[in-house]
Design a protein around this motif. Structure first.
Motif, short mmCIF file in Angstrom:
data_model
loop_
_atom_site.label_atom_id
_atom_site.label_comp_id
_atom_site.label_asym_id
_atom_site.label_seq_id
_atom_site.Cartn_x
_atom_site.Cartn_y
_atom_site.Cartn_z
N VAL A 265 24.79 17.39 66.21
CA VAL A 265 25.27 16.55 65.08
C VAL A 265 26.98 16.91 65.04
O VAL A 265 27.62 16.22 64.45
N TRP A 266 27.27 18.12 65.45
CA TRP A 266 28.68 18.30 65.43
C TRP A 266 29.55 17.24 66.24
O TRP A 266 30.73 16.79 65.85
N ARG B 123 20.51 13.66 57.17
CA ARG B 123 19.78 15.15 56.37
C ARG B 123 20.30 16.17 57.23
O ARG B 123 20.68 17.18 56.54
N THR B 124 20.48 16.15 58.38
CA THR B 124 20.59 17.40 59.18
C THR B 124 22.24 17.77 59.18
O THR B 124 22.58 18.93 58.74
N GLY C 69 26.20 21.39 56.16
CA GLY C 69 27.32 21.50 55.38
C GLY C 69 28.51 20.73 56.06
O GLY C 69 29.71 20.71 55.56
N LEU C 70 28.23 19.75 56.93
CA LEU C 70 29.01 18.88 57.82
C LEU C 70 29.47 17.61 56.90
O LEU C 70 30.45 17.19 56.90
N GLU D 285 32.94 16.85 55.28
CA GLU D 285 33.37 18.01 55.02
C GLU D 285 34.28 18.58 56.36
O GLU D 285 33.80 18.53 57.52
N GLU D 286 35.29 18.99 55.85
CA GLU D 286 36.37 19.41 56.99
C GLU D 286 36.10 20.80 57.11
O GLU D 286 36.36 21.79 56.32
N ARG D 287 35.59 21.09 58.40
CA ARG D 287 35.13 22.57 58.63
C ARG D 287 35.87 22.84 60.11
O ARG D 287 35.96 21.84 60.86
N ALA D 288 36.10 23.85 60.49
CA ALA D 288 36.52 24.33 62.12
C ALA D 288 35.16 24.80 62.79
O ALA D 288 34.65 25.51 62.36
N PRO D 289 35.20 23.76 63.88
CA PRO D 289 34.23 23.98 64.84
C PRO D 289 34.23 25.34 65.49
O PRO D 289 35.24 25.66 65.87
#
Length: 178
Positions: free
Chosen positions: A101-102, A137-138, A143-144, A157-161
Motif C-alpha cells: 500500500v505504500w 481501510r489498510t 495512517g497513510l 497523509e504526508e509521511r516519510a517512508p
C-alpha cells in the motif's frame, strides 16, 4: 576518508538494459567515466548519478550506521505488481500488504481532499483485483490516509517512508515510467 559503497539494485534487467543500450547508442563513442555513471543511473530510473548518489546516501544515518533496505521483502512485494506497477493481487502476508500500500500511497495526490468515490476510483486505476475498500481501510489503519469520522473525505497523509518502503516506491515508479 573512505568512499561509501553505493549499491545499484535493478528490479528488472530487461528495461534497464534497453535504456542503457539507447543511451550508449546516442553517445556514439565510448562515454567518459562520469557520462557512463549518469547513463547507468538514468537506466535505473534516477535523473542522473548525483540523484542516485543522494538517494543512496540518504539511507546513511548521521551516526554512520546504515538504515537497511529489506531487499528480499521488496522483491517479494514486487511479485504482486505487474510490469506497469499495477497491484495484481492482494498479498496473503500482512507485512507485504503493508509494504504494497505504500506503493499505492505514493501515487495518490498530495493535499487533495477526495470523496470515497474519488479515492476508490484512483485506487481502482492502481490495482487489478477490484477491491478498493480493502486498500482504503489498510491505508487508514496504517495512517497513510486520513478520513473524516463520517467517511466522506479522504486525504493522503504526508509521511516519510522508511528505506524499504522508499525502495519499493522507486521500483514502482521506474516500472510505471517504462
Amino acid at each position: 576518508m573512505t568512499r561509501p559503497v553505493l549499491s545499484l539494485t535493478i528490479d528488472d534487467l530487461s528495461p534497464f538494459a534497453r535504456r542503457l543500450h539507447q543511451a550508449l547508442a546516442q553517445a556514439g563513442s565510448a562515454p567518459s567515466h562520469l557520462a557512463l555513471m549518469n547513463m547507468l543511473a538514468r537506466a535505473g530510473g534516477w535523473q542522473n548519478f548525483q540523484h542516485f548518489r543522494s538517494g543512496a546516501l540518504a539511507q546513511i544515518e548521521p551516526a554512520g550506521s546504515m538504515m537497511v533496505v529489506d531487499q528480499p521483502r521488496v522483491t517479494q512485494a514486487l511479485r504482486h505488481f505487474d510490469g506497469q506497477g499495477l497491484l495484481l493481487r492482494w498479498p496473503a502476508k500482512t507485512n507485504l500488504q503493508h509494504l504494497a500500500v505504500w506503493g499505492l500511497w505514493s501515487q495518490l495526490p498530495k493535499g487533495a481532499v477526495m470523496t470515497e468515490q474519488e479515492i476508490s476510483s484512483r485506487l481502482n486505476r492502481l490495482h487489478l483485483f477490484g477491491d478498493a475498500a480493502i486498500l482504503r481501510r489498510t491505508m487508514v489503519e496504517l495512517g497513510l490516509v486520513k478520513r473524516t469520522a463520517d467517511g466522506r473525505e479522504y486525504r493522503r497523509e504526508e509521511r516519510a517512508p522508511a528505506p524499504t518502503e522508499r525502495a519499493l516506491i522507486r521500483h514502482l515508479h521506474v516500472r510505471s515510467a517504462s
